[in-house]
Design a protein around this motif. Structure first.
Motif, PDB file in Angstrom:
ATOM      1  N   ILE A 227       0.954  -1.182  -0.235  1.00  0.00           N
ATOM      2  CA  ILE A 227       0.011  -0.135   0.177  1.00  0.00           C
ATOM      3  C   ILE A 227       0.686   0.885  -0.332  1.00  0.00           C
ATOM      4  CG2 ILE A 227      -2.117   1.141   0.994  1.00  0.00           C
ATOM      5  CD1 ILE A 227      -2.590  -1.264   2.111  1.00  0.00           C
ATOM      6  N   GLU A 228       2.360   1.318   1.486  1.00  0.00           N
ATOM      7  CA  GLU A 228       2.550   2.816   0.831  1.00  0.00           C
ATOM      8  C   GLU A 228       3.216   2.648  -0.134  1.00  0.00           C
ATOM      9  OE1 GLU A 228       4.489   5.965   2.790  1.00  0.00           O
ATOM     10  OE2 GLU A 228       2.327   4.821   3.641  1.00  0.00           O
ATOM     11  N   LEU A 250      -9.269   2.264   6.249  1.00  0.00           N
ATOM     12  CA  LEU A 250      -7.347   3.285   6.503  1.00  0.00           C
ATOM     13  C   LEU A 250      -8.063   4.273   5.860  1.00  0.00           C
ATOM     14  CD1 LEU A 250      -5.276   0.312   6.731  1.00  0.00           C
ATOM     15  CD2 LEU A 250      -6.563   1.336   8.681  1.00  0.00           C
ATOM     16  N   SER A 251      -9.197   4.323   5.332  1.00  0.00           N
ATOM     17  CA  SER A 251      -9.097   5.865   4.837  1.00  0.00           C
ATOM     18  C   SER A 251      -8.315   6.360   3.905  1.00  0.00           C
ATOM     19  CB  SER A 251      -9.557   6.768   5.947  1.00  0.00           C
ATOM     20  OG  SER A 251     -11.173   6.959   6.274  1.00  0.00           O
ATOM     21  N   ILE A 252      -7.366   5.252   2.777  1.00  0.00           N
ATOM     22  CA  ILE A 252      -6.281   5.479   2.461  1.00  0.00           C
ATOM     23  C   ILE A 252      -6.703   5.645   0.893  1.00  0.00           C
ATOM     24  CG2 ILE A 252      -4.493   4.128   0.477  1.00  0.00           C
ATOM     25  CD1 ILE A 252      -3.898   2.826   3.703  1.00  0.00           C
ATOM     26  N   GLU A 253      -6.505   7.145   0.379  1.00  0.00           N
ATOM     27  CA  GLU A 253      -6.316   7.342  -0.747  1.00  0.00           C
ATOM     28  C   GLU A 253      -6.001   6.299  -2.577  1.00  0.00           C
ATOM     29  OE1 GLU A 253      -8.076   9.929  -2.156  1.00  0.00           O
ATOM     30  OE2 GLU A 253      -9.303   9.330   0.419  1.00  0.00           O
ATOM     31  N   ILE A 254      -6.668   5.556  -2.524  1.00  0.00           N
ATOM     32  CA  ILE A 254      -6.274   4.084  -3.217  1.00  0.00           C
ATOM     33  C   ILE A 254      -7.626   4.042  -4.018  1.00  0.00           C
ATOM     34  CG2 ILE A 254      -5.690   1.802  -3.621  1.00  0.00           C
ATOM     35  CD1 ILE A 254      -3.155   2.026  -2.059  1.00  0.00           C
ATOM     36  N   ALA A 255      -7.166   3.932  -5.050  1.00  0.00           N
ATOM     37  CA  ALA A 255      -8.664   2.964  -6.148  1.00  0.00           C
ATOM     38  C   ALA A 255      -8.349   1.604  -6.942  1.00  0.00           C
ATOM     39  CB  ALA A 255      -8.691   4.687  -7.322  1.00  0.00           C
ATOM     40  N   ALA A 256      -9.221   1.430  -6.994  1.00  0.00           N
ATOM     41  CA  ALA A 256      -8.878  -0.368  -7.703  1.00  0.00           C
ATOM     42  C   ALA A 256      -9.208  -0.515  -9.147  1.00  0.00           C
ATOM     43  CB  ALA A 256      -9.816  -1.487  -6.885  1.00  0.00           C
TER      44      ALA A 256
END
Length: 301
Positions: A227-228, A250-256
């Motif tokens: 992720i990082e 974790l509210s991480i700004e990642i799209a799938a």
């Protein structure tokens, strides 16, 4: 009864109850001569007649009357040991289980699974360990169960599949690919970061089968480290779909997204040492964790 066949205890218990060789033979489904032979051995062992004839009946000697409740108690204890799996109830006792897994599975289990288990069985305590141990860790380490992707383990280890899920590609939400075509011929122009393990090889095989070769810039030690790296290096990564649960939490700004080719499935397995095969508590743990996955608790809502 030093160095005596313990089967004689069963015969003795029945003789003391029935006071009859023929009835004892019938109850134990053997012949009367066999019971008579066993009675002679019992008499030799205790140096007592045990049963003496009185008219047409057999009567207990004083020693036999003294032995009767003791032998009955011994038989009861043996039966309790042999049949404990029948009466086993997890809620009746406090138990500690150790589960080894990857950081991703631990993240999922420590949230959804632990919450459910606490509601269902508040007396159960789970200790998690990372699975970064040698292949014989289930043989040597104090680990009850491994849950994760297939890996090399000692040959005697029992393994069963508990879950299968497809994979997606993840990217930083600011990545150029988000607003571009998701066809493989476009995706292949970008760099990938991959996690170590079988999934890495499976993805490469699928890309090669379509005539493409991924540009991998590195192999991270775990999914969470991936992720990082995806965020910091603006690279892409292939991860299981249930990975998105962790990202959402974790509210991480990642799209799938899914490409136009079919990515491999990830298989999750349980693995344990056969010494735990017949343990009622361990069987409960295996079934409880399997049911957690089979009921699709990992899928994104």
């Amino acid at each position: 009864m030093q160095r005596t066949d313990l089967n004689l205890l069963i015969v003795l218990d029945m003789l003391l109850e029935e006071c009859s060789v023929s009835k004892t033979a019938q109850k134990l489904n053997v012949t009367p001569p066999a019971i008579s032979k066993s009675l002679n051995k019992i008499r030799d062992t205790f140096h007592d007649s045990i049963l003496v004839r009185s008219g047409s009946q057999l009567m207990l000697t004083p020693l036999a009357m003294q032995l009767k409740p003791q032998i009955r108690n011994i038989i009861h204890n043996i039966q309790s040991v042999l049949n404990q799996h029948v009466s086993f109830r997890v809620g009746d006792q406090s138990l500690l289980f150790t589960i080894a897994s990857t950081d991703l599975i631990m993240s999922i289990l420590s949230f959804n699974f632990m919450k459910k288990m606490h509601e269902d069985e508040p007396n159960i305590l789970i200790e998690f360990k990372y699975d970064n141990m040698p292949e014989d860790f289930l043989r040597k380490e104090n680990v009850d169960l491994y849950i994760g992707e297939p890996r090399t383990l000692s040959p005697e280890i029992k393994i069963r599949t508990v879950y299968r899920e497809k994979c997606l590609i993840i990217a930083n939400k600011k990545h150029k690919i988000i607003n571009q075509s998701k066809k493989i011929k476009n995706i292949i122009n970008y760099y990938f970061i991959t996690s170590k393990g079988k999934l890495n090889a499976d993805v490469d095989d699928i890309f090669l089968a379509h005539g493409y070769h991924r540009k991998v810039i590195g192999i991270s030690p775990s999914y969470l480290a991936t992720i990082e790296t995806v965020i910091q290096t603006n690279s892409l990564a292939v991860v299981p779909i249930f990975f998105l649960n962790t990202l959402t939490r974790l509210s991480i700004e990642i799209a799938a997204f899914e490409p136009d080719i079919l990515l491999p499935q990830v298989c999750l397995v349980q693995a344990w040492h056969p010494r735990n095969d017949n343990s009622p508590a361990h069987k409960w743990l295996r079934d409880y964790t399997r049911n957690f996955f089979s009921f699709e608790k990992l899928k994104v809502d």
